[in-house]
Enzyme design. Sequence first.
Site, short mmCIF file in Angstrom:
data_model
loop_
_atom_site.label_atom_id
_atom_site.label_comp_id
_atom_site.label_asym_id
_atom_site.label_seq_id
_atom_site.Cartn_x
_atom_site.Cartn_y
_atom_site.Cartn_z
N GLU A 169 5.94 14.13 5.92
CA GLU A 169 7.27 14.78 6.35
C GLU A 169 7.70 14.59 7.67
OE1 GLU A 169 7.77 18.65 3.17
OE2 GLU A 169 6.99 19.08 4.98
N CYS A 170 8.74 14.00 7.67
CA CYS A 170 9.15 14.05 9.41
C CYS A 170 8.01 13.14 10.24
CB CYS A 170 9.88 15.40 9.81
SG CYS A 170 10.95 14.78 11.10
N GLY A 171 7.67 13.80 11.10
CA GLY A 171 6.63 13.26 12.02
C GLY A 171 5.55 12.77 11.20
N THR A 186 9.24 11.58 3.70
CA THR A 186 10.70 12.03 3.73
C THR A 186 11.00 12.50 5.31
OG1 THR A 186 10.22 14.42 3.18
CG2 THR A 186 10.82 12.88 1.47
#
Length: 444
Positions: free
Chosen positions: A330-332, A435
């Site tokens: 997720e993200c990072g 994501t």
Amino acid sequence: MNPNLNIPGLLISAPASGTGKTTLMLGLLAAFRAQGLKVQPFKSGPDYIDPAFHAAASGRASVNLDSWAMTPARIAGLASVAQDADLILAEGSMGLFDGVAKPGEFGSGASADIAQMMGWPVVLVLDVSGQAQSAAAVAKGFQMLRPEMPFAGVVLNRVASPRHEALVRAGMAAAGITVLGALPRRASIELPERHLGLVQAEEQPHLQALLAEAGAFIAENLDLGTLRAAARGHLSPAQPLPIIPPANRIALARDAAFSFIYPHLLAGWRAAGATILPFSPLQDEAPDPSAETCWLPGGYPELHAGKLAANANFRQSLQAFAAIKPVHGECGGYMAMGAGLIDAHGQRHEMAGLLGLETSFAKRRMHLGYRLALTYAPVAGHPANTRLRGHEFHYATILAQPDAALAHVTDATDAAVAETGSLRMQAGGGQSSGTFFHLIAEAT
């Protein structure tokens, strides 16, 4: 457990970010805890950093409540963690009424939604520097904009002098606004910030001393008895709704680079019987080979990109794991799974290469908002064609996102967004996915 669930609460909010609500929240948690009270903290909205500070100040895990991403039944179930508490304190996000322009099925995401839903009166923190009686107009507007919302009163922050306080109090009295206390400036208890908010709690070497000082400061300048007497509200006798874990055994990246995951997800996974196996990429550790899936949360990989690139054991073991098992970021965590990351100085660092994603912090652009995703493939324990609600907040620019899209993603206005996430099936049968949004809850 308290059988009547009549635990009173307050929601700490403000007209805007940066006015001192987190300082007040932490000081109140520390001060009431010092009195021997069990105080249950909550955070309204999608935030990972504040709940860690809440937990350090209260000694209890803080839980996010979100009126856009969660059903009322889920909120009621999560709030039931307070059943053995003496008092509830919830911290708002941004300004009290700030949410999406087009409310979702359950609310706009505004802190006022949670205050009204739970019956917790609002304590409005006002930065009164540079004004006097005029502050009453702001307070009155906040009290009246949503009359059905419970409103306890205001705490005056950054008061310059006794004369200044007297002038502000006079204006509040004329407007019929209750003043719950006044706080002078205190630079020593202000928390340092970076681009996503406060510097994380685990990165603060003197956090307990700072919290103790904040608690003493709040106890000195506010009447804690009056504040506690203003608390109201109700809890429904609800069981937490089940949260589907991504697997029975989950290798979870957990350190200063990968720390952004909602506490309610971890608690829900454990309640469903899952075992969480933490490991530290920054310490060059490998995901536990007995795990059935690996989860890379968000965080600050851009601050540690050089170290992550140099940690060969982490990268190689993650690649070997991903060849045969699912890995999700997720993200990072998504960025760390990509091919490369360019830091703020323009230097490219090789990442794990599980996906083709290339991101850059040399070209900063803020991405912020709620996300609704319809998945194209199984992900995070959910089958294909599942609707997931989440939130995106980062400053990375996407240079390349060449893999298959993971989901059809829209924002809170139903507009499609380019951050679709990525999906790659590995040669050995593993699935790599990621994501930019952080999962909050399955949409119903």
